[in-house]
Enzyme design. Structure first.
Site, PDB file in Angstrom:
ATOM      1  N   HIS A  84      10.255  19.755  99.470  1.00 36.02           N
ATOM      2  CA  HIS A  84      11.189  18.664  99.148  1.00 36.02           C
ATOM      3  C   HIS A  84      10.452  17.349  99.318  1.00 36.02           C
ATOM      4  CE1 HIS A  84      14.563  15.865  99.415  1.00 36.02           C
ATOM      5  NE2 HIS A  84      15.224  16.776  98.708  1.00 36.02           N
ATOM      6  N   GLU A 132      12.924  16.073  91.247  1.00 34.23           N
ATOM      7  CA  GLU A 132      13.694  14.987  91.867  1.00 34.23           C
ATOM      8  C   GLU A 132      12.865  13.708  91.823  1.00 34.23           C
ATOM      9  OE1 GLU A 132      15.155  15.826  95.788  1.00 34.23           O
ATOM     10  OE2 GLU A 132      16.392  17.492  95.107  1.00 34.23           O
TER      11      GLU A 132
HETATM   12  O1  G3P Z   1      17.644  17.614  97.483  1.00 32.81           O
HETATM   13  C1  G3P Z   1      18.608  16.772  96.952  1.00 32.81           C
HETATM   14  C2  G3P Z   1      18.269  15.373  96.988  1.00 32.81           C
HETATM   15  O2  G3P Z   1      17.076  14.930  97.481  1.00 32.81           O
HETATM   16  C3  G3P Z   1      19.087  14.428  96.251  1.00 32.81           C
HETATM   17  O3  G3P Z   1      19.708  13.622  97.184  1.00 32.81           O
HETATM   18  O4  G3P Z   1      21.482  12.190  98.001  1.00 32.81           O
HETATM   19  O5  G3P Z   1      20.390  11.689  95.834  1.00 32.81           O
HETATM   20  O6  G3P Z   1      21.898  13.647  96.011  1.00 32.81           O
HETATM   21  P1  G3P Z   1      20.929  12.727  96.725  1.00 32.81           P
END
Ligand code: G3P
Length: 213
Positions: A84, A132
């Protein structure tokens, strides 16, 4: 395959220990819950599908302080998030972690921050790659505002590894867009964990993803 929705509990206070159980109870029928490793056992007793947030790339042995795939599996985890953006690992550790997780019977989601990493990571044959954008995490601005990058990741994965996307997802429409772009699902954290009605949010995400319930 049904779209995958993973709710990452991170280390949020409202998703820790007893509160992790309460939140999992509310939302588990709609999604996979990725809880802190120390909460795996307690949450796995009430939730359908629980992922760990990390493993170390080691097996059994003299590894004090490490989180092992075998132990997490035995304690109820069915998968694990690896690399992550808030818990990055060197490439050789990612490879080893995926191998050990597979051997232990855990599904693997390897996160990447940029499309350049797709090829390398897909060679390790994880079950999913999750793209991400780090700068959008927790921002409320959805990763789906970067459609070209998501498409690039999917193209580079070449249909071999299903791609999830995450960061800034807060609305059902963000989920709809992710699926329309070709993602096999999404990863979300604050948009659910911090919501006043997490169950309503996640159920709307599920519907938007095309799942029946
Ligand atoms: O692993 C999920 C993440 O990093 C996204 O976080 O709070 O933007 O949904 P968020």
């Amino acid at each position: 395959m049904e779209p995958v929705i993973i709710v990452n509990f991170k280390a949020y206070r409202e998703a820790t220990a007893r509160d992790a159980e309460a939140l999992a109870k509310m939302i588990e029928k709609y999604c996979i819950v990725a809880v802190q490793n120390a909460d795996i056992y307690r949450v796995s007793r009430i939730a359908r599908k629980v992922y760990a947030q990390h493993i170390d790339p080691v097996g059994y042995g003299a590894f004090t302080g490490h989180d092992t795939a075998y132990c997490l599996k035995e304690n109820g985890a069915s998968g694990v998030i690896i690399n992550h953006s808030e818990d990055q690992m060197p490439m050789d550790s990612i490879k080893k972690a995926v191998e050990i997780a597979r051997e232990a019977g855990l599904e693997t989601v390897v996160c990447i921050r940029t499309p350049e990493l797709v090829k390398k990571v897909s060679n390790f044959k994880p079950d999913f790659i999750a793209y991400e954008s780090p700068e959008l995490i927790g921002s409320g601005i959805s990763v789906t505002t970067r459609p070209d990058t998501i498409k690039k990741v999917i193209e580079l994965a070449g249909g071999k590894t299903p791609v999830l996307c995450g960061a800034g997802i807060t609305k059902a429409d963000d989920v709809r867009k992710a699926i329309a772009l070709g993602c096999s699902g999404i990863v979300v954290a604050s948009g659910v964990v911090k919501a006043s009605n997490p169950a309503a949010v996640i159920s709307s995400f599920r519907q938007a993803s095309g799942c029946v319930q």
